[in-house]
Scaffold this motif. Structure first.
Motif, mmCIF file in Angstrom:
data_model
loop_
_atom_site.group_PDB
_atom_site.id
_atom_site.type_symbol
_atom_site.label_atom_id
_atom_site.label_comp_id
_atom_site.label_asym_id
_atom_site.label_seq_id
_atom_site.Cartn_x
_atom_site.Cartn_y
_atom_site.Cartn_z
ATOM 1 N N PHE A 111 19.552 4.943 -0.053
ATOM 2 C CA PHE A 111 19.764 5.800 -1.225
ATOM 3 C C PHE A 111 20.332 5.017 -2.401
ATOM 4 O O PHE A 111 19.791 5.050 -3.510
ATOM 5 C CB PHE A 111 20.698 6.960 -0.880
ATOM 6 C CG PHE A 111 21.012 7.828 -2.066
ATOM 7 C CD1 PHE A 111 20.071 8.727 -2.552
ATOM 8 C CD2 PHE A 111 22.236 7.744 -2.718
ATOM 9 C CE1 PHE A 111 20.340 9.519 -3.660
ATOM 10 C CE2 PHE A 111 22.514 8.528 -3.818
ATOM 11 C CZ PHE A 111 21.571 9.427 -4.293
ATOM 12 N N TYR A 112 21.411 4.292 -2.175
ATOM 13 C CA TYR A 112 22.045 3.585 -3.285
ATOM 14 C C TYR A 112 21.228 2.366 -3.718
ATOM 15 O O TYR A 112 21.334 1.922 -4.862
ATOM 16 C CB TYR A 112 23.479 3.212 -2.924
ATOM 17 C CG TYR A 112 24.381 4.429 -2.940
ATOM 18 C CD1 TYR A 112 24.703 5.053 -4.144
ATOM 19 C CD2 TYR A 112 24.857 4.993 -1.760
ATOM 20 C CE1 TYR A 112 25.490 6.191 -4.163
ATOM 21 C CE2 TYR A 112 25.644 6.132 -1.771
ATOM 22 C CZ TYR A 112 25.961 6.729 -2.973
ATOM 23 O OH TYR A 112 26.728 7.862 -3.002
ATOM 24 N N GLY A 113 20.393 1.860 -2.821
ATOM 25 C CA GLY A 113 19.482 0.810 -3.236
ATOM 26 C C GLY A 113 18.472 1.317 -4.249
ATOM 27 O O GLY A 113 18.086 0.595 -5.175
ATOM 28 N N LEU A 114 18.061 2.578 -4.084
ATOM 29 C CA LEU A 114 17.044 3.138 -4.971
ATOM 30 C C LEU A 114 17.626 3.809 -6.215
ATOM 31 O O LEU A 114 16.915 3.962 -7.208
ATOM 32 C CB LEU A 114 16.180 4.141 -4.209
ATOM 33 C CG LEU A 114 15.393 3.573 -3.024
ATOM 34 C CD1 LEU A 114 14.389 4.589 -2.501
ATOM 35 C CD2 LEU A 114 14.674 2.291 -3.397
ATOM 36 N N THR A 115 18.897 4.195 -6.189
ATOM 37 C CA THR A 115 19.455 4.822 -7.390
ATOM 38 C C THR A 115 19.533 3.837 -8.550
ATOM 39 O O THR A 115 19.506 4.237 -9.716
ATOM 40 C CB THR A 115 20.865 5.398 -7.131
ATOM 41 O OG1 THR A 115 21.704 4.384 -6.565
ATOM 42 C CG2 THR A 115 20.810 6.599 -6.215
ATOM 43 N N GLY A 116 19.617 2.536 -8.237
ATOM 44 C CA GLY A 116 19.653 1.549 -9.311
ATOM 45 C C GLY A 116 18.305 1.261 -9.913
ATOM 46 O O GLY A 116 18.207 0.888 -11.078
ATOM 47 N N SER A 117 17.241 1.453 -9.117
ATOM 48 C CA SER A 117 15.911 1.056 -9.586
ATOM 49 C C SER A 117 14.902 2.192 -9.648
ATOM 50 O O SER A 117 13.852 2.051 -10.268
ATOM 51 C CB SER A 117 15.353 -0.044 -8.677
ATOM 52 O OG SER A 117 15.306 0.401 -7.338
ATOM 53 N N MET A 118 15.218 3.329 -9.025
ATOM 54 C CA MET A 118 14.289 4.462 -8.996
ATOM 55 C C MET A 118 15.020 5.755 -9.327
ATOM 56 O O MET A 118 14.820 6.800 -8.711
ATOM 57 C CB MET A 118 13.647 4.563 -7.605
ATOM 58 C CG MET A 118 12.774 3.385 -7.223
ATOM 59 S SD MET A 118 11.231 3.355 -8.157
ATOM 60 C CE MET A 118 10.401 4.751 -7.438
ATOM 61 N N TYR A 450 9.908 -5.897 -12.797
ATOM 62 C CA TYR A 450 9.591 -5.392 -14.131
ATOM 63 C C TYR A 450 10.500 -4.251 -14.600
ATOM 64 O O TYR A 450 10.934 -3.408 -13.818
ATOM 65 C CB TYR A 450 8.136 -4.942 -14.186
ATOM 66 C CG TYR A 450 7.164 -6.041 -13.863
ATOM 67 C CD1 TYR A 450 7.151 -7.227 -14.597
ATOM 68 C CD2 TYR A 450 6.268 -5.922 -12.794
ATOM 69 C CE1 TYR A 450 6.274 -8.256 -14.293
ATOM 70 C CE2 TYR A 450 5.381 -6.950 -12.487
ATOM 71 C CZ TYR A 450 5.397 -8.113 -13.239
ATOM 72 O OH TYR A 450 4.539 -9.135 -12.941
ATOM 73 N N VAL A 451 10.728 -4.254 -15.897
ATOM 74 C CA VAL A 451 11.544 -3.213 -16.513
ATOM 75 C C VAL A 451 10.822 -1.871 -16.412
ATOM 76 O O VAL A 451 9.601 -1.789 -16.495
ATOM 77 C CB VAL A 451 11.829 -3.568 -18.002
ATOM 78 C CG1 VAL A 451 10.549 -3.565 -18.824
ATOM 79 C CG2 VAL A 451 12.855 -2.612 -18.603
ATOM 80 N N ARG A 452 11.576 -0.817 -16.168
ATOM 81 C CA ARG A 452 11.065 0.548 -16.230
ATOM 82 C C ARG A 452 12.253 1.475 -16.483
ATOM 83 O O ARG A 452 13.408 1.113 -16.215
ATOM 84 C CB ARG A 452 10.316 0.934 -14.952
ATOM 85 C CG ARG A 452 11.089 0.780 -13.659
ATOM 86 C CD ARG A 452 10.247 1.214 -12.454
ATOM 87 N NE ARG A 452 10.971 1.003 -11.206
ATOM 88 C CZ ARG A 452 10.862 -0.089 -10.461
ATOM 89 N NH1 ARG A 452 10.057 -1.063 -10.844
ATOM 90 N NH2 ARG A 452 11.557 -0.207 -9.351
ATOM 91 N N GLU A 453 11.964 2.654 -16.966
ATOM 92 C CA GLU A 453 13.043 3.531 -17.406
ATOM 93 C C GLU A 453 13.884 4.060 -16.253
ATOM 94 O O GLU A 453 15.005 4.525 -16.461
ATOM 95 C CB GLU A 453 12.470 4.687 -18.230
ATOM 96 C CG GLU A 453 11.908 4.226 -19.577
ATOM 97 C CD GLU A 453 11.654 5.373 -20.529
ATOM 98 O OE1 GLU A 453 11.830 6.538 -20.119
ATOM 99 O OE2 GLU A 453 11.277 5.101 -21.685
ATOM 100 N N SER A 454 13.366 4.016 -15.035
ATOM 101 C CA SER A 454 14.148 4.485 -13.888
ATOM 102 C C SER A 454 15.178 3.461 -13.436
ATOM 103 O O SER A 454 16.021 3.759 -12.593
ATOM 104 C CB SER A 454 13.215 4.811 -12.717
ATOM 105 O OG SER A 454 12.543 3.643 -12.268
ATOM 106 N N LYS A 455 15.123 2.244 -13.995
ATOM 107 C CA LYS A 455 16.060 1.181 -13.617
ATOM 108 C C LYS A 455 17.249 1.144 -14.561
ATOM 109 O O LYS A 455 17.109 1.370 -15.762
ATOM 110 C CB LYS A 455 15.382 -0.189 -13.709
ATOM 111 C CG LYS A 455 14.589 -0.637 -12.523
ATOM 112 C CD LYS A 455 14.153 -2.086 -12.743
ATOM 113 C CE LYS A 455 13.197 -2.548 -11.677
ATOM 114 N NZ LYS A 455 12.775 -3.950 -11.908
#
Length: 716
Positions: A111-118, A450-455
């Protein structure tokens, strides 16, 4: 105290021979939320290769049921350990705690791995709900008196146990974490501590949420092609893609994400637009709107002081630094104040050079902060006959990644094999198996470029699973890097600036420590190190990038395949100390701002603007430079775990500079030096005092002089 997730429930109950405790309200909540867990991947062993999380099967609706189940399971595990009938021993108490419940651990890591990037609204809502629950669980463990008494008895009788060095270290850190977590407080103060921790947890989440909203909401829309004057073609193309994605077809959009902001500030000939994007960046979290973070930062500083006082420390900085290699705020300020005068003096010289260029070119204005990157690049080109546009074609993302792998193979014999068939959380992710020099499998390395708005912004390393060995099982690591590079446009690859290429090496320096970790206990492996030491291996890794032997291997023109010319390599090396006054000063200003916030000796709420202005005035920072992070967007210290710790980058630089001396003296790929470094730095993690481990590698303590010389800040 970090949560130590305990052994699986069945094992813990069997160990204790006791009944399960009475059902709590959260058990009911867990049952209500879970409903049906049959299809929830967290409730069964992963059937994926290497135990990689099955990202394609994990739904957002799975997280809360899993979290609530894991929290209740951990409470039962704690209860079981406290009810063991035999006297406390290292095995039945400390190791039992360390055999942390894989369940809650694997949910949290994913979960916390993905909250930073997704991240999205739903993920943030889950974090907002579960964060106070995890904070409460942390307090339940730290303030459990029965558990503490068992730990204390083992700690006070440790001479009776035949413990290895890593076990003694584990016992010491476990005992101290209880004391630092409030175990010695009375009941009233324990309740107060719980309230402070819960409030801090919520504020930290809100700070990050506000900053993400601010970052994503800003856009500078350009509809006149003339306003793109000076910008490289690839930056213009990327801005067009961003514009289309944001509903501005036929225009160009620049944002405050670094891959967009930094090139604009460096190359744009439009001074007014440079000012616009610069202020858009530096006003994040400081604007007069719903996302203002100043009051949050002020309250967090106050609450942290109150918590430190409650635990018997003078300030939050004293509390934090007790576990750091620096030990005290006085030592930190001593280093920062030693480097600051030389850095500031050099920055003033750099500013004067820029003003001279402005005047010579007929510019009727005084150098401002939004001019610095622009004129620094002009002077770099003039002085060293080099600019980023000349170097970027040699630093494609793919080539630089291969350069990282080449360096690791030359140093330690490790190799990487890409796998396209393994689970990934986003199509951008690339996955590699890593093998040791004897061909044995080591672990999984993922990289998300790559940069994306969820990151969130920046670059980092973490793990979906750390390396450890317990219960006869050798658990291999699953490590990942996250970066924010511009996406490729058309058939052209992503081309990196020199700094972006260095960042790839830097983050891999963290990753290789996680991959080569070789320890028994999960809480000690990988990057489980003090904040002011953990950046050291990543900084060391950057050094190899500029070495001719390494550059010749990977720095090849993306169109012609030509190896980077030696003359250009020499220019890069010659310009290595250029603009170091600025780079060091903006960093030190941020470090001093952090230390000032957390050396406060009062709970009184500060006016963030006035407080920051006072710090800047006292240190004498010139108007042309702002701290690298201002209060409103200082996520490192208000949402990222670096409070009273941002100084750690330059503290780690001391170890880095001294280590690089060893490699330069013995050979940058010297086998003996590389093996000593691997054994006593990369493999050892937090198994002993870092300063002792460093002496085992280097045979001496580091000094600050190599650092000052490297940055060109010495007086001679």
């Amino acid at each position: 105290m970090k949560i130590r997730y305990l052994a699986p429930l069945a094992i813990a109950i069997a160990l204790a021979g006791c009944q399960q405790p009475t059902t709590t309200p959260d058990v009911v909540k867990a049952a209500q939320v879970a409903n049906n867990t049959a299809n929830n991947p967290f409730f069964s062993d992963y059937d994926t290769p290497y135990g990689i999380p099955p990202f394609d099967k994990i739904k957002k609706s799975h997280y809360l049921p899993a979290f609530y189940h894991g929290i209740e399971q951990n409470k039962l595990e704690i209860d079981a350990i406290t009810k063991v009938r035999s006297r406390p021993t290292f095995e039945n108490t400390i190791v039992a705690m360390e055999k942390s419940g894989d369940f809650l651990n694997k949910v949290s890591n994913t979960f916390y791995g993905l909250t930073g990037s997704m991240s999205d609204e739903e993920m943030r809502a889950i974090a907002k709900e579960i964060s106070p629950k995890l904070s409460a669980l942390n307090d339940d463990i730290a303030l459990n008196n029965a558990l503490f008494l068992r730990v204390k008895e083992v700690y006070e009788n440790q001479d009776k146990f035949d413990l290895r060095t890593d076990q003694k270290r584990l016992l010491e850190t476990t005992y101290k974490s209880f004391v630092r977590g409030g175990a010695n407080l009375n009941d009233a103060d324990k309740q107060k501590l719980r309230e402070l921790n819960e409030r801090l947890s919520k504020l930290s989440l809100k700070f990050a949420e506000n900053l993400l909203a601010e970052t994503n909401s800003f856009e500078m829309v350009i509809d006149n092609k003339a306003d793109l004057d000076g910008l490289p073609a690839d930056i213009i193309a990327a801005a067009a893609v961003t514009a289309t994605a944001r509903g501005h077809d036929g225009k160009w959009v620049f944002t405050t994400h670094r891959p967009s902001k930094n090139p604009f500030l460096t190359y744009s000939n439009n001074r007014k637009l440079r000012e616009t994007i610069y202020k858009g960046y530096t006003m994040r979290g400081n604007n007069d709107n719903a996302n203002n973070n100043q009051a949050i930062a002020s309250e967090m500083a106050s609450l942290r002081f109150q918590k430190a006082q409650l635990l018997g420390y003078k300030t939050h900085a004293h509390f934090v630094l007790e576990n750091a290699t620096a030990k005290t705020p006085e030592n930190v300020f001593g280093l920062l104040n030693k480097v600051w005068p030389a850095a500031l003096a050099r920055a003033k010289e750099e500013a004067a050079d820029m003003q001279k260029m402005i005047d010579q070119q007929g510019g009727d204005f005084k150098l401002a902060a939004w001019d610095w990157w622009y004129y620094a690049e002009k002077i770099r080109k003039q002085r060293f006959d080099i600019d980023e546009a000349e170097t970027k074609p040699y630093f494609s993302l793919e080539a630089t990644l291969q350069g990282v792998f080449f360096t690791a193979e030359k140093l330690w014999g490790v190799t990487f094999s890409e796998r396209d068939d393994l689970p990934k959380y986003h199509p951008d992710v690339r996955t590699f198996e890593m093998f040791d020099k004897d061909g044995s499998y080591v672990g999984i390395f993922m990289t998300d470029h790559y940069v994306r708005e969820s990151k969130r912004g920046g670059a980092w390393m973490s793990s979906f699973r750390k390396q450890y060995r317990m219960n006869g099982e050798d658990v291999t690591p699953i490590i990942y890097n996250v970066l924010n590079y511009p996406r490729p446009v058309g058939d052209a690859p992503t081309l990196l600036t020199f700094d972006q290429a260095s960042t790839l090496f830097h983050e891999f320096g963290h990753a290789i420590q996680g991959l080569l970790s070789n320890g028994y206990y999960r809480s000690q492996t990988g990057t489980a190190l003090p904040r002011d030491y953990v950046e050291y291996p990543s900084q060391v890794m950057e050094n190899w990038m500029t070495e001719p032997e390494v550059l010749a291997n990977f720095a090849k023109h993306y169109q012609t395949g030509e190896v980077i010319p030696q003359a250009l390599v020499e220019k890069i090396q010659a310009s290595g100390k250029f603009n170091q006054g600025f780079a060091t000063t903006e960093y030190l200003a941020a470090a001093l701002l952090d230390m000032s916030w957390h050396s406060l000796e009062t709970p009184e709420l500060q006016d963030a603007n006035q407080f920051e202005a006072k710090v800047i005035q006292e240190i004498g920072l010139i108007d042309e430079i702002a701290p690298r992070y201002k209060t409103g967007y200082y996520s490192h210290i208000f949402a990222g775990g670096y409070s009273a710790g941002y100084y750690g980058y330059i503290w780690s630089n001391i170890y880095d500079a001294d280590t690089w001396l060893a490699f330069k003296e013995n050979g940058i790929f010297d086998e003996k030096t590389a093996e000593l470094y691997r054994k006593h730095v990369l493999e050892s993690g937090g198994t002993d005092d870092p300063t002792i481990m460093y002496r085992r590698f280097r045979g001496q303590d580091p000094s600050v002089e190599p650092l000052l010389e490297r940055r060109g800040l010495t007086t001679n």
